[in-house]
Design a protein around this motif. Structure first.
Motif, PDB file in Angstrom:
ATOM      1  N   GLU A  97      35.365  41.759  18.687  1.00  0.00           N
ATOM      2  CA  GLU A  97      35.626  40.968  19.890  1.00  0.00           C
ATOM      3  C   GLU A  97      35.650  41.915  21.090  1.00  0.00           C
ATOM      4  O   GLU A  97      36.156  43.041  20.989  1.00  0.00           O
ATOM      5  N   LEU A  98      35.129  41.457  22.207  1.00  0.00           N
ATOM      6  CA  LEU A  98      35.006  42.307  23.395  1.00  0.00           C
ATOM      7  C   LEU A  98      36.026  41.917  24.455  1.00  0.00           C
ATOM      8  O   LEU A  98      36.018  40.805  24.965  1.00  0.00           O
ATOM      9  N   GLY A  99      36.912  42.866  24.775  1.00  0.00           N
ATOM     10  CA  GLY A  99      37.853  42.676  25.873  1.00  0.00           C
ATOM     11  C   GLY A  99      37.435  43.523  27.053  1.00  0.00           C
ATOM     12  O   GLY A  99      37.170  44.723  26.913  1.00  0.00           O
ATOM     13  N   LEU A 100      37.358  42.918  28.231  1.00  0.00           N
ATOM     14  CA  LEU A 100      36.885  43.594  29.437  1.00  0.00           C
ATOM     15  C   LEU A 100      37.949  43.565  30.523  1.00  0.00           C
ATOM     16  O   LEU A 100      38.649  42.569  30.700  1.00  0.00           O
ATOM     17  N   SER A 101      38.047  44.663  31.275  1.00  0.00           N
ATOM     18  CA  SER A 101      38.928  44.704  32.436  1.00  0.00           C
ATOM     19  C   SER A 101      38.132  45.171  33.650  1.00  0.00           C
ATOM     20  O   SER A 101      36.999  45.639  33.520  1.00  0.00           O
ATOM     21  N   ARG A 102      38.745  45.045  34.795  1.00  0.00           N
ATOM     22  CA  ARG A 102      38.072  45.467  36.024  1.00  0.00           C
ATOM     23  C   ARG A 102      37.985  46.992  36.129  1.00  0.00           C
ATOM     24  O   ARG A 102      37.126  47.526  36.811  1.00  0.00           O
ATOM     25  N   GLY A 103      38.866  47.686  35.463  1.00  0.00           N
ATOM     26  CA  GLY A 103      38.931  49.136  35.583  1.00  0.00           C
ATOM     27  C   GLY A 103      39.870  49.548  36.701  1.00  0.00           C
ATOM     28  O   GLY A 103      40.263  48.745  37.550  1.00  0.00           O
ATOM     29  N   VAL A 104      40.258  50.810  36.692  1.00  0.00           N
ATOM     30  CA  VAL A 104      41.157  51.355  37.710  1.00  0.00           C
ATOM     31  C   VAL A 104      40.340  51.737  38.935  1.00  0.00           C
ATOM     32  O   VAL A 104      39.352  52.470  38.830  1.00  0.00           O
ATOM     33  N   ALA A 105      40.750  51.240  40.099  1.00  0.00           N
ATOM     34  CA  ALA A 105      39.963  51.431  41.324  1.00  0.00           C
ATOM     35  C   ALA A 105      39.716  52.904  41.624  1.00  0.00           C
ATOM     36  O   ALA A 105      38.595  53.303  41.970  1.00  0.00           O
ATOM     37  N   LEU A 106      40.750  53.744  41.480  1.00  0.00           N
ATOM     38  CA  LEU A 106      40.588  55.163  41.783  1.00  0.00           C
ATOM     39  C   LEU A 106      39.597  55.816  40.830  1.00  0.00           C
ATOM     40  O   LEU A 106      38.751  56.608  41.249  1.00  0.00           O
ATOM     41  N   ARG A 107      39.683  55.462  39.550  1.00  0.00           N
ATOM     42  CA  ARG A 107      38.749  56.048  38.587  1.00  0.00           C
ATOM     43  C   ARG A 107      37.330  55.583  38.870  1.00  0.00           C
ATOM     44  O   ARG A 107      36.370  56.365  38.761  1.00  0.00           O
ATOM     45  N   ASN A 108      37.163  54.312  39.218  1.00  0.00           N
ATOM     46  CA  ASN A 108      35.835  53.831  39.599  1.00  0.00           C
ATOM     47  C   ASN A 108      35.261  54.680  40.730  1.00  0.00           C
ATOM     48  O   ASN A 108      34.090  55.091  40.708  1.00  0.00           O
ATOM     49  N   GLN A 109      36.107  54.959  41.723  1.00  0.00           N
ATOM     50  CA  GLN A 109      35.673  55.744  42.873  1.00  0.00           C
ATOM     51  C   GLN A 109      35.273  57.153  42.453  1.00  0.00           C
ATOM     52  O   GLN A 109      34.231  57.676  42.885  1.00  0.00           O
ATOM     53  N   LEU A 110      36.090  57.771  41.607  1.00  0.00           N
ATOM     54  CA  LEU A 110      35.805  59.136  41.177  1.00  0.00           C
ATOM     55  C   LEU A 110      34.533  59.208  40.332  1.00  0.00           C
ATOM     56  O   LEU A 110      33.831  60.229  40.333  1.00  0.00           O
ATOM     57  N   MET A 111      34.223  58.130  39.612  1.00  0.00           N
ATOM     58  CA  MET A 111      33.017  58.088  38.785  1.00  0.00           C
ATOM     59  C   MET A 111      31.787  57.642  39.575  1.00  0.00           C
ATOM     60  O   MET A 111      30.684  57.585  39.029  1.00  0.00           O
ATOM     61  N   GLY A 112      31.991  57.308  40.845  1.00  0.00           N
ATOM     62  CA  GLY A 112      30.874  56.854  41.661  1.00  0.00           C
ATOM     63  C   GLY A 112      30.473  55.425  41.373  1.00  0.00           C
ATOM     64  O   GLY A 112      29.315  55.043  41.584  1.00  0.00           O
ATOM     65  N   LEU A 113      31.429  54.622  40.898  1.00  0.00           N
ATOM     66  CA  LEU A 113      31.152  53.228  40.558  1.00  0.00           C
ATOM     67  C   LEU A 113      31.847  52.287  41.529  1.00  0.00           C
ATOM     68  O   LEU A 113      32.959  52.572  41.995  1.00  0.00           O
ATOM     69  N   GLU A 114      31.212  51.167  41.813  1.00  0.00           N
ATOM     70  CA  GLU A 114      31.848  50.147  42.633  1.00  0.00           C
ATOM     71  C   GLU A 114      32.818  49.340  41.775  1.00  0.00           C
ATOM     72  O   GLU A 114      32.682  49.265  40.552  1.00  0.00           O
ATOM     73  N   ASN A 115      33.818  48.748  42.404  1.00  0.00           N
ATOM     74  CA  ASN A 115      34.764  47.905  41.677  1.00  0.00           C
ATOM     75  C   ASN A 115      34.095  46.633  41.194  1.00  0.00           C
ATOM     76  O   ASN A 115      33.082  46.189  41.763  1.00  0.00           O
ATOM     77  N   VAL A 116      34.663  46.035  40.151  1.00  0.00           N
ATOM     78  CA  VAL A 116      34.109  44.806  39.582  1.00  0.00           C
ATOM     79  C   VAL A 116      34.841  43.600  40.168  1.00  0.00           C
ATOM     80  O   VAL A 116      35.997  43.337  39.831  1.00  0.00           O
ATOM     81  N   ASN A 117      34.160  42.889  41.059  1.00  0.00           N
ATOM     82  CA  ASN A 117      34.742  41.659  41.601  1.00  0.00           C
ATOM     83  C   ASN A 117      34.388  40.486  40.688  1.00  0.00           C
ATOM     84  O   ASN A 117      33.692  40.632  39.674  1.00  0.00           O
ATOM     85  N   ASN A 118      34.883  39.316  41.047  1.00  0.00           N
ATOM     86  CA  ASN A 118      34.650  38.141  40.208  1.00  0.00           C
ATOM     87  C   ASN A 118      33.167  37.821  40.059  1.00  0.00           C
ATOM     88  O   ASN A 118      32.706  37.422  38.984  1.00  0.00           O
ATOM     89  N   LYS A 119      32.421  37.980  41.140  1.00  0.00           N
ATOM     90  CA  LYS A 119      30.997  37.658  41.091  1.00  0.00           C
ATOM     91  C   LYS A 119      30.278  38.565  40.095  1.00  0.00           C
ATOM     92  O   LYS A 119      29.435  38.116  39.309  1.00  0.00           O
ATOM     93  N   LYS A 120      30.633  39.852  40.090  1.00  0.00           N
ATOM     94  CA  LYS A 120      30.035  40.776  39.124  1.00  0.00           C
ATOM     95  C   LYS A 120      30.440  40.426  37.703  1.00  0.00           C
ATOM     96  O   LYS A 120      29.635  40.530  36.768  1.00  0.00           O
TER      97      LYS A 120
END
Length: 348
Positions: A97-120
């Motif tokens: 089973e796959l559980g998904l979260s938005r991720g931590v905003a700071l870590r997203n930034q450090l990895m060069g990733l945009e945050n996951v909004n509802n539309k995404k």
């Protein structure tokens, strides 16, 4: 999960930080032997890769389900994520089973990733479900990128449950409209749990879905007959660390409808500001004693006490709207006495 004794109970694999990922194999086997219905893995970018650890757990068990809680939607290409999940699904005959979260905003930034909004999120899970159903994706242009052609083969038919891992009121309404289940958070009170159920059901109804079909997985810290040190480290320190994190405890306050001034006073206290780092990692017992005075008892909602008292706390979560209970903060060896008491309670 008809072949398990306690399909409504689950626990974590490799809880917290680890340097010995092979422990997941023995932990999954122990959970299956105890009759639990599911184990959850929280992915970390060190030695807790979701695909690798879930594969090991599924390949060495026969009945128990293995779920992520969580991995992220955007740290893998959609086709790579879809492939990982379908591989685990067919490897285990449908136990992944796959559980998904938005991720931590700071870590997203450090990895060069945009945050996951509802539309995404909606876009991503629709892509996954399309690919798992054997359909192709042609010239997709959206929030996640441009994908000229994605396909896994027409023979594919993987019905993989999707869980949302989060607990903010707005997120719960959103998740009720799109996911199969919701994995909550530690320290959600009975009042907060009932509100969570209502938010999820409202979101499902708005989306034209069956509100009772969306399953709610409550996370409950469990400490059976703890010493004072155990209580301070497993319950108080964990909550205190959540309260340190900007934006994190605020969501718990919203859901549980707590007084936000308590959090402000906690963060301003010298007992907290004098600690250089995460409280659960560096605080001494004397410091934890002082910090415990800053946290209202009702904020530390957990299963604590005798095996019978902890078992009743598990049952109360189910009575208050949870479809399952995720045992947090205890190893199978530690919560086995509670399981024995719960068995007697369940069959009384």
């Amino acid at each position: 999960m008809s072949h398990t004794e306690f399909p409504e109970l689950s626990c974590y694999l490799l809880p917290g930080h680890t340097t010995t990922p092979a422990d997941a194999i023995t932990e999954a086997a122990a959970a299956e032997e105890l009759g639990l219905g599911r184990v959850w893995l929280s992915e970390r970018f060190d030695v807790k890769d979701a695909g690798v650890i879930c594969s090991a757990a599924l390949a060495t068990t026969r009945r128990i389900h293995v779920a992520t809680a969580a991995t992220n939607l955007h740290t893998r290409h959609p086709l790579v994520l879809a492939t990982m999940c379908s591989s685990l699904h067919y490897l285990s005959e449908g136990r992944f089973e796959l559980g998904l979260s938005r991720g931590v905003a700071l870590r997203n930034q450090l990895m060069g990733l945009e945050n996951v909004n509802n539309k995404k999120f909606v876009e991503g899970i629709e892509l996954l479900r399309t690919l798992w159903s054997g359909e192709s994706v042609l010239d997709h242009k959206g929030e996640l990128g441009h994908f000229p052609y994605l396909s896994m083969g027409k023979w594919m038919d993987a019905q993989i449950p999707l869980h949302f891992v989060g607990f903010g009121p707005a997120s719960l309404k959103f998740a009720g409209g799109h996911f199969d289940g919701i994995h909550l958070h530690t320290f959600i009170t009975p009042h907060g749990l009932k509100r969570a159920r209502a938010f999820v059901q409202a979101g499902a109804e708005k989306a034209g879905r069956d509100p009772d079909a969306v399953k709610l997985h409550a996370v409950l810290a469990t400490a059976c007959n703890p010493s004072r040190e155990d209580y301070l480290r497993k319950i108080v320190a964990r909550m205190a660390t959540y309260m340190q994190a900007p934006g994190y405890a605020e969501l718990l306050i919203q859901l549980n409808e707590w007084d936000p001034q308590v959090l402000e006073q906690f963060r301003a206290s010298p007992a907290v500001t004098s600690i250089p780092g995460g409280i659960d990692s560096v605080a001494t017992l004397d410091q934890l004693e002082e910090i415990s005075e800053l946290i209202p008892k009702e904020w530390l909602h957990a299963a604590v006490g005798t095996a019978e008292e902890c078992a009743r706390a598990w049952q109360a979560e189910l009575d208050n709207g949870a479809d399952s209970v995720v045992i947090h903060g205890s190893t199978p060896e530690e919560f086995t006495p509670v399981l024995d008491a719960y068995r007697e309670l369940k069959h009384a």
